[in-house]
Design a protein around this motif. Sequence first.
Motif, PDB file in Angstrom:
ATOM      1  N   ASN A   1       8.806 -64.664   6.643  1.00 18.53           N
ATOM      2  CA  ASN A   1       7.904 -64.824   5.491  1.00 18.53           C
ATOM      3  C   ASN A   1       6.767 -65.799   5.785  1.00 18.53           C
ATOM      4  OD1 ASN A   1       9.718 -63.134   4.087  1.00 18.53           O
ATOM      5  ND2 ASN A   1      10.916 -64.903   3.428  1.00 18.53           N
ATOM      6  N   SER A   2       6.201 -65.705   6.978  1.00 20.73           N
ATOM      7  CA  SER A   2       5.127 -66.623   7.358  1.00 20.73           C
ATOM      8  C   SER A   2       3.851 -66.300   6.590  1.00 20.73           C
ATOM      9  CB  SER A   2       4.861 -66.528   8.857  1.00 20.73           C
ATOM     10  OG  SER A   2       4.380 -65.246   9.197  1.00 20.73           O
ATOM     11  N   THR A   3       2.972 -67.289   6.529  1.00 18.28           N
ATOM     12  CA  THR A   3       1.722 -67.102   5.789  1.00 18.28           C
ATOM     13  C   THR A   3       0.741 -66.227   6.562  1.00 18.28           C
ATOM     14  OG1 THR A   3       2.002 -69.266   4.757  1.00 18.28           O
ATOM     15  CG2 THR A   3      -0.212 -68.319   4.726  1.00 18.28           C
ATOM     16  N   ASN A   4       0.608 -66.459   7.851  1.00 13.86           N
ATOM     17  CA  ASN A   4      -0.373 -65.731   8.667  1.00 13.86           C
ATOM     18  C   ASN A   4       0.263 -64.672   9.562  1.00 13.86           C
ATOM     19  OD1 ASN A   4      -2.810 -67.162   7.831  1.00 13.86           O
ATOM     20  ND2 ASN A   4      -1.891 -68.927   8.840  1.00 13.86           N
ATOM     21  N   HIS A   5       1.529 -64.380   9.333  1.00 18.63           N
ATOM     22  CA  HIS A   5       2.207 -63.215   9.909  1.00 18.63           C
ATOM     23  C   HIS A   5       2.449 -63.356  11.420  1.00 18.63           C
ATOM     24  CE1 HIS A   5       1.271 -61.649   5.985  1.00 18.63           C
ATOM     25  NE2 HIS A   5      -0.030 -61.652   6.241  1.00 18.63           N
TER      26      HIS A   5
ATOM     27  N   SER B   1       3.281 -71.321  10.326  1.00 20.38           N
ATOM     28  CA  SER B   1       4.078 -71.744   9.174  1.00 20.38           C
ATOM     29  C   SER B   1       5.197 -72.680   9.615  1.00 20.38           C
ATOM     30  CB  SER B   1       4.666 -70.524   8.467  1.00 20.38           C
ATOM     31  OG  SER B   1       3.638 -69.699   7.960  1.00 20.38           O
ATOM     32  N   ARG B   2       5.804 -73.332   8.615  1.00 17.63           N
ATOM     33  CA  ARG B   2       6.873 -74.287   8.920  1.00 17.63           C
ATOM     34  C   ARG B   2       8.054 -73.591   9.587  1.00 17.63           C
ATOM     35  NH1 ARG B   2       4.799 -75.792   3.893  1.00 17.63           N
ATOM     36  NH2 ARG B   2       3.959 -77.909   3.828  1.00 17.63           N
ATOM     37  N   SER B   3       8.423 -72.444   9.069  1.00 21.30           N
ATOM     38  CA  SER B   3       9.399 -71.580   9.725  1.00 21.30           C
ATOM     39  C   SER B   3       8.717 -70.234   9.894  1.00 21.30           C
ATOM     40  CB  SER B   3      10.682 -71.454   8.894  1.00 21.30           C
ATOM     41  OG  SER B   3      11.567 -70.532   9.490  1.00 21.30           O
ATOM     42  N   HIS B   4       8.128 -70.016  11.076  1.00 18.59           N
ATOM     43  CA  HIS B   4       7.255 -68.858  11.235  1.00 18.59           C
ATOM     44  C   HIS B   4       8.028 -67.610  11.659  1.00 18.59           C
ATOM     45  CE1 HIS B   4       2.965 -67.571  11.688  1.00 18.59           C
ATOM     46  NE2 HIS B   4       3.590 -66.546  12.268  1.00 18.59           N
ATOM     47  N   ALA B   5       8.871 -67.731  12.707  1.00 17.38           N
ATOM     48  CA  ALA B   5       9.580 -66.558  13.217  1.00 17.38           C
ATOM     49  C   ALA B   5      10.843 -67.000  13.920  1.00 17.38           C
ATOM     50  CB  ALA B   5       8.688 -65.747  14.157  1.00 17.38           C
ATOM     51  N   ASN B   6      11.783 -66.062  14.017  1.00 18.66           N
ATOM     52  CA  ASN B   6      13.026 -66.272  14.761  1.00 18.66           C
ATOM     53  C   ASN B   6      13.129 -65.217  15.845  1.00 18.66           C
ATOM     54  OD1 ASN B   6      13.616 -68.309  12.953  1.00 18.66           O
ATOM     55  ND2 ASN B   6      15.042 -67.081  11.754  1.00 18.66           N
ATOM     56  N   ILE B   7      13.670 -65.638  16.984  1.00 19.13           N
ATOM     57  CA  ILE B   7      13.969 -64.706  18.065  1.00 19.13           C
ATOM     58  C   ILE B   7      15.481 -64.583  18.151  1.00 19.13           C
ATOM     59  CG2 ILE B   7      13.832 -64.287  20.543  1.00 19.13           C
ATOM     60  CD1 ILE B   7      11.124 -65.532  20.560  1.00 19.13           C
TER      61      ILE B   7
ATOM     62  N   ASN C   1       7.332 -63.763  -5.200  1.00 17.60           N
ATOM     63  CA  ASN C   1       6.548 -64.397  -4.131  1.00 17.60           C
ATOM     64  C   ASN C   1       7.451 -65.363  -3.349  1.00 17.60           C
ATOM     65  OD1 ASN C   1       4.691 -65.632  -2.475  1.00 17.60           O
ATOM     66  ND2 ASN C   1       3.160 -65.911  -4.093  1.00 17.60           N
ATOM     67  N   VAL C   2       7.804 -64.985  -2.127  1.00 13.08           N
ATOM     68  CA  VAL C   2       8.689 -65.802  -1.277  1.00 13.08           C
ATOM     69  C   VAL C   2       7.938 -66.259  -0.020  1.00 13.08           C
ATOM     70  CG1 VAL C   2      10.820 -64.767  -2.112  1.00 13.08           C
ATOM     71  CG2 VAL C   2       9.602 -63.713  -0.192  1.00 13.08           C
ATOM     72  N   THR C   3       6.658 -66.443  -0.133  1.00 14.18           N
ATOM     73  CA  THR C   3       5.843 -66.852   1.015  1.00 14.18           C
ATOM     74  C   THR C   3       6.316 -68.206   1.546  1.00 14.18           C
ATOM     75  OG1 THR C   3       3.966 -65.689   0.034  1.00 14.18           O
ATOM     76  CG2 THR C   3       3.497 -67.239   1.822  1.00 14.18           C
ATOM     77  N   SER C   4       6.453 -68.286   2.861  1.00  9.65           N
ATOM     78  CA  SER C   4       6.844 -69.523   3.566  1.00  9.65           C
ATOM     79  C   SER C   4       8.208 -70.044   3.126  1.00  9.65           C
ATOM     80  CB  SER C   4       5.783 -70.621   3.376  1.00  9.65           C
ATOM     81  OG  SER C   4       4.551 -70.190   3.894  1.00  9.65           O
ATOM     82  N   ARG C   5       9.078 -69.158   2.691  1.00  5.09           N
ATOM     83  CA  ARG C   5      10.442 -69.529   2.327  1.00  5.09           C
ATOM     84  C   ARG C   5      11.418 -68.627   3.070  1.00  5.09           C
ATOM     85  NH1 ARG C   5      11.057 -72.659  -2.465  1.00  5.09           N
ATOM     86  NH2 ARG C   5       9.042 -73.160  -3.407  1.00  5.09           N
TER      87      ARG C   5
END
Length: 521
Positions: A483-487, A464-470, A57-61
Amino acid sequence: MNFTYENQGTNTYLVYQIAGSDKIDTMSLGMITNNKIAGIVPTVFTQLDADKFIKYNVTSRITAKEFLTGIVNKKRLLGVFSGITRAILSAEEYMIDVSNLLIDLDYIYTDVSSCETTLICLPVISKNNENVDFGMMFKKILFSTQFDQTENCDYVAKLINYLNSTPVFSITDFDRLLTETMNDEILQSQTESYVPAQAAAQMNETVQPQEFSTQETRMSQQSAMQPHPMQPQPLPQQPMQHNVLPQPVKPQMSAQAGTEGSGQISVPPVQGDPNEKEMSLFGLLTHYSKENKEIYNRQKAQKKAAKENPVDSNINMPNQEFAIPGQAPQSMSKSVPSQQNQQFMPKPAPSQQMPKASQMSVQSNPTQPKPVFPKSAPVANPSVPQNILQQMPVTGNFGETTVLGAAVASGETTVLGAAQAQIVSPYLLRLKNNERIQLSKPVFRIGKERSYVDYFISDNTAVSRSHANILIKGTEFYIVDTNSTNHTYVNGNMLQSNVETKLEHGSKVRLANEEFEFFMY
């Protein structure tokens, strides 16, 4: 390694499918699946028919490799190092083979907010990391990291000196060094917040005894501020006298009422021969005498009087001349008197009448509008000869600005090239408030952890704290869910975590329930 990512609800798992040739360390597998071990990612073992999976489980990491990219501060580095040492010590405590830990920054996961770092324990004997040199691993990380130069980087030299001076690396001693370094940072931050109040208290403690310690101190302070009536007062000190030159007397003006043109001005004359040579300060110092000093003082007073009352001095001294830089000396008697002093001047003779207002280049009435000259004729200027005015070119528009070097060559052909091509300036448009977010970095991070991301979303708890990267790769653009919580969604499709998805001009991007639109220009 055969790892994939899987999204189940709000959780993101790193999945390893056990191959038929893999030999499982059953003790280590039982330990990591049945216990919550500090420093090791929570693990789940599942089996579907003949397929076996180990899920982490690596959620939000995010990976430590990504976390240590760019400028790294002290908190980030010590967080990663402490997580690695804690996982190694925990594995020894739970009788887990340390070689089962994946010492690879691509499989070490960190929380961007707390900097808590966890490792993957893969209980497969065939995939063991044999003969891992932990000391060399830490040194490689230190030498490949770009540290924040705005803070004190002495801790980096401290860690490198320890790793170089220790012949046999001890994970226990290194963990103790990391703990001391982190405690020093905490103590320093607490001291910085406590020192101002402590200094103020010490200042008050030192000031009060000096001001109110004894009765003698109070009496001495009062006597310093106000003299005692019984004590003899000292004579006031006279200021030192300097050789000050006598100041000239300002001319007094007196106007006598009478008929028109009878006003008079009385200026006290300055004594002295008008034909005498001018006495300069250098001449006075080189040929000093009482007579020369009187001549110098008299001439100085005369010049000052003429400077303070230029119009009044012109009336009584018609032969005086003045000079303008760049021009020949002119007679002050020819200057036109101001309108305020015309009532004190005698009426001029008919042969000396002033020119009419239409013939004067300067209007005496400031409220009268200025004449408008036609654009086809040059404006008269008494200081420029008429023949030069007639030769001057006439332009019709004086409000435009001419751009230097912008000459237009007739008959030329403009060649279309890269300068005329569409300039790519990628940005995200946040539809909630129409905010335009410029994508100015090769890896642009979006989330709600202010200290880590490039665009901070503070008003949406679903992000999330680190949600996505462009990612910007040349002229192509990709988005990666970290690895965001709500995708993350692109054009309504949910993205697989840590998988690059290409963005096109006008793509609809949704982070949890926050909607954006991507534009290239």
